[in-house]
Motif scaffolding. Sequence first.
Motif, PDB file in Angstrom:
ATOM      1  N   GLY A  62       7.997  51.648 -45.556  1.00 56.12           N
ATOM      2  CA  GLY A  62       7.855  51.602 -44.110  1.00 56.12           C
ATOM      3  C   GLY A  62       7.637  52.970 -43.488  1.00 56.12           C
ATOM      4  O   GLY A  62       8.174  53.974 -43.957  1.00 56.12           O
ATOM      5  N   MET A  67       8.588  53.944 -36.788  1.00 63.24           N
ATOM      6  CA  MET A  67       9.815  53.197 -36.514  1.00 63.24           C
ATOM      7  C   MET A  67      10.647  53.910 -35.455  1.00 63.24           C
ATOM      8  O   MET A  67      11.108  53.307 -34.473  1.00 63.24           O
ATOM      9  CB  MET A  67      10.613  53.052 -37.812  1.00 63.24           C
ATOM     10  N   LEU A  77      11.167  46.842 -36.895  1.00 62.36           N
ATOM     11  CA  LEU A  77      11.311  46.275 -38.236  1.00 62.36           C
ATOM     12  C   LEU A  77      11.183  44.754 -38.222  1.00 62.36           C
ATOM     13  O   LEU A  77      10.690  44.165 -39.183  1.00 62.36           O
ATOM     14  CB  LEU A  77      12.656  46.685 -38.836  1.00 62.36           C
ATOM     15  N   THR A  81       8.465  43.386 -40.704  1.00 62.63           N
ATOM     16  CA  THR A  81       8.797  42.483 -41.815  1.00 62.63           C
ATOM     17  C   THR A  81       8.204  41.092 -41.618  1.00 62.63           C
ATOM     18  O   THR A  81       7.903  40.416 -42.604  1.00 62.63           O
ATOM     19  CB  THR A  81      10.323  42.382 -42.012  1.00 62.63           C
ATOM     20  N   ASP A 140      14.205  45.508 -48.149  1.00 62.81           N
ATOM     21  CA  ASP A 140      13.380  44.433 -47.619  1.00 62.81           C
ATOM     22  C   ASP A 140      12.249  44.168 -48.601  1.00 62.81           C
ATOM     23  O   ASP A 140      12.310  44.573 -49.761  1.00 62.81           O
ATOM     24  CB  ASP A 140      12.849  44.782 -46.217  1.00 62.81           C
ATOM     25  N   SER A 225      15.154  40.526 -44.003  1.00 65.06           N
ATOM     26  CA  SER A 225      14.695  40.928 -42.681  1.00 65.06           C
ATOM     27  C   SER A 225      15.857  40.974 -41.698  1.00 65.06           C
ATOM     28  O   SER A 225      16.004  41.940 -40.926  1.00 65.06           O
ATOM     29  CB  SER A 225      13.614  39.969 -42.182  1.00 65.06           C
ATOM     30  N   CYS A 229      17.178  44.627 -40.060  1.00 70.43           N
ATOM     31  CA  CYS A 229      17.050  44.760 -38.609  1.00 70.43           C
ATOM     32  C   CYS A 229      18.408  45.006 -37.957  1.00 70.43           C
ATOM     33  O   CYS A 229      18.524  45.813 -37.027  1.00 70.43           O
ATOM     34  CB  CYS A 229      16.395  43.513 -38.013  1.00 70.43           C
ATOM     35  N   ALA A 232      19.268  48.620 -38.658  1.00 70.32           N
ATOM     36  CA  ALA A 232      18.408  49.533 -37.892  1.00 70.32           C
ATOM     37  C   ALA A 232      18.821  49.600 -36.432  1.00 70.32           C
ATOM     38  O   ALA A 232      18.692  50.652 -35.789  1.00 70.32           O
ATOM     39  CB  ALA A 232      16.951  49.091 -38.004  1.00 70.32           C
TER      40      ALA A 232
END
Length: 250
Positions: A62, A67, A77, A81, A140, A225, A229, A232
């Motif tokens: 990624g 991001m 994300l 994803t 992921d 996912s 997430c 994050a």
Amino acid sequence: MTSVTLDSADGVATLTLRRPDSLNAFDLDLAARLRAAAESVARADVDVLVIAGEGRAFSAGGDVRQMAASGDAAGYLRALTRDVHAALAAIRELPVPVIARVHGPVAGGGLGLVLAADIAVAAESATFTAAYGALGLSPDCGVTALLPKVVGAARARAFLLGGLRVDAVTAREWGLVARTAPAAALDDSVAEVVERARGAGREAVAATKALLADDDYRAQLDRESAAICELAGGPAGPRIDAFAGGGAAR
């Protein structure tokens, strides 16, 4: 330059990641184009798909700079994803053999793309790392679904939790890649694998891949996912910002 191209000649489709300045890191544009390309191969009259990366890396995973720049790492994300995972599921379900042509660094989601292929052929200069831990993120791109099945549970834990960087020879010994070759001979080695893989016919390949399929793959993609997430949007946020400030990609 478009971030993903799909070319076809003599029954062989070649999907190429084309963000060389970012080590072919996944951003939203690449993710959407990867999904569209993967889904189009299912409708194409081809015998084999080869997946490759342009420049000095296969894929660094990624795009951390994008991001962080989004201001909403969790939302970024989630969108990333959604498309990348759909692309990977489509690749896993293609009725043709999928060959990964691997060179240079492979990290994070790039590892998931290698695992999604049926056969990986790597240059001896290739390296493999998870890289998620540096960002405080969980994996992921199907890594937790497929890596333990490929290399074994103990090695998968050491790789994902221990911050290991694995060279191509070790990756072959572990079963992460099927074959290695000197960088100068990589294309010839891939071509040989393609020729051996293309003769069975779509029906036989589809039946064989269905029998080999991991029925939990799509569900695990969804779980991955959700987990990445959540991280994050919480404790990993400062790490993502700090890592992006260094100009690196996951």
